[in-house]
Scaffold this motif. Structure first.
Motif, mmCIF file in Angstrom:
data_model
loop_
_atom_site.group_PDB
_atom_site.id
_atom_site.type_symbol
_atom_site.label_atom_id
_atom_site.label_comp_id
_atom_site.label_asym_id
_atom_site.label_seq_id
_atom_site.Cartn_x
_atom_site.Cartn_y
_atom_site.Cartn_z
ATOM 1 N N GLU A 22 9.290 -6.047 -5.585
ATOM 2 C CA GLU A 22 8.965 -5.579 -4.233
ATOM 3 C C GLU A 22 8.304 -4.197 -4.281
ATOM 4 N N GLN B 269 4.566 -3.111 -3.116
ATOM 5 C CA GLN B 269 4.345 -2.049 -2.126
ATOM 6 C C GLN B 269 3.425 -0.947 -2.670
ATOM 7 N N ARG C 3 13.966 -6.388 -0.254
ATOM 8 C CA ARG C 3 13.123 -5.822 0.822
ATOM 9 C C ARG C 3 13.932 -4.890 1.719
ATOM 10 N N TRP D 7 14.417 -1.585 -0.060
ATOM 11 C CA TRP D 7 13.160 -0.821 -0.009
ATOM 12 C C TRP D 7 12.993 -0.165 1.364
ATOM 13 N N ARG D 8 13.247 -0.968 2.396
ATOM 14 C CA ARG D 8 13.127 -0.477 3.784
ATOM 15 C C ARG D 8 14.088 0.695 4.019
#
Ligand code: NAP
Length: 232
Positions: A21, A25, A210, A213-214
């Motif tokens: 991920e 990004q 995800r 990461w967020r």
């Protein structure tokens, strides 16, 4: 500016998805692989193939701190942990919850605090972690969370329920437990207990990666313990 990230536990189910991920990004990613990993060469090939660099710093306090200084990541993720099966395999303290789940997490958290420059430490913990939780696993997870909270930089702790998906190594007991739990939770949801269903239902590796990461990117998540329902 390119975000630089360091992922400890990169070879694990969630760590691997997180490295993918982060590369997706556009981040500069260091995937940490223990130097004595029997699969080191394979991991080097795999991670360079998806655009990540491999860090092979030894799990020693000075070596981990030096590696963080060298790589200078803004975000550090800790996805480290052993399993009851691994502990049983050799019966050695080297694979215990105390040594791995707590010990390595604390070593990383201490190094993060020591080197400076890290803007966020994100720790993958587990639903149910707490001082009086049932079982050694959740109690050592609690101790690891305390080490993260004491690191001196902004932190975020994620506590997922079961993690499902296609593992390289099969874990039939974990898989069956998640199926049973999800089935029961669907029934509860049908009966109106939607909050309980959201809290305990399983998530998969990619969705969780995800979410991690967020969270690293979310100023509002600094200093927060994020529960399963917000990791979907
Ligand atoms: N699975 C679930 O349903 C679930 C649910 C909630 C929370 N969690 C927590 O989430 C974390 C990540 O889960 P996962 O499924 O991604 O775990 P995983 O696939 O078992 O990966 C564990 C990672 O920890 C590393 N590790 C284990 N023992 C080590 C040791 N002695 N020295 C150095 N590194 C070591 C592994 O490295 P090697 O590849 O080199 O062994 C691997 O990178 C786990 O710690 C788990 O407790 C899991």
């Amino acid at each position: 500016m390119t975000t630089k990230v360091f992922v400890a536990g990169a070879t694990g189910f969630v760590g691997k998805a997180l490295v993918a991920e982060a590369c997706r990004q556009g981040a500069q990613v260091w995937a940490h692989v223990r130097p004595d990993s029997p699969q080191l060469q394979n991991w080097q090939g795999y991670f360079s193939g998806i655009g990540a660099e491999v860090s092979t710093a030894a799990w020693q306090p000075e070596a981990i701190a030096a590696e963080l200084r060298r790589t200078a990541p803004q975000w550090v993720f800790c996805c480290i942990g052993t399993t009851a099966k691994r502990m049983g395999r050799d019966g050695k303290a080297a694979n215990s919850y105390e040594t791995v789940d707590y010990g390595l997490t604390k070593m990383l958290a201490d190094a993060v605090g020591q080197v400076g420059g890290v803007e966020r430490l994100v720790y993958l913990s587990s639903l149910g972690a707490g001082p009086s939780a049932a079982g050694a696993y959740l109690q050592w997870r609690h101790r690891a969370e305390q080490a993260v909270q004491a690191c001196g930089v902004a932190w975020t702790i994620a506590r997922p329920s079961f993690i499902t998906g296609q593992r390289d190594v099969s874990r039939p007991a974990e898989h069956s437990a998640s199926l049973v739990a999800d089935g029961l939770l669907n029934a509860l949801g049908f009966l109106g207990a939607t909050t309980t269903r959201q809290r305990y239902r399983s998530t998969d590796d990619t969705t969780l990666a995800r979410a991690l990461w967020r969270l690293a990117n979310d100023p509002g998540a600094a200093g927060k313990v994020v529960l399963s329902e917000d990791l979907h």
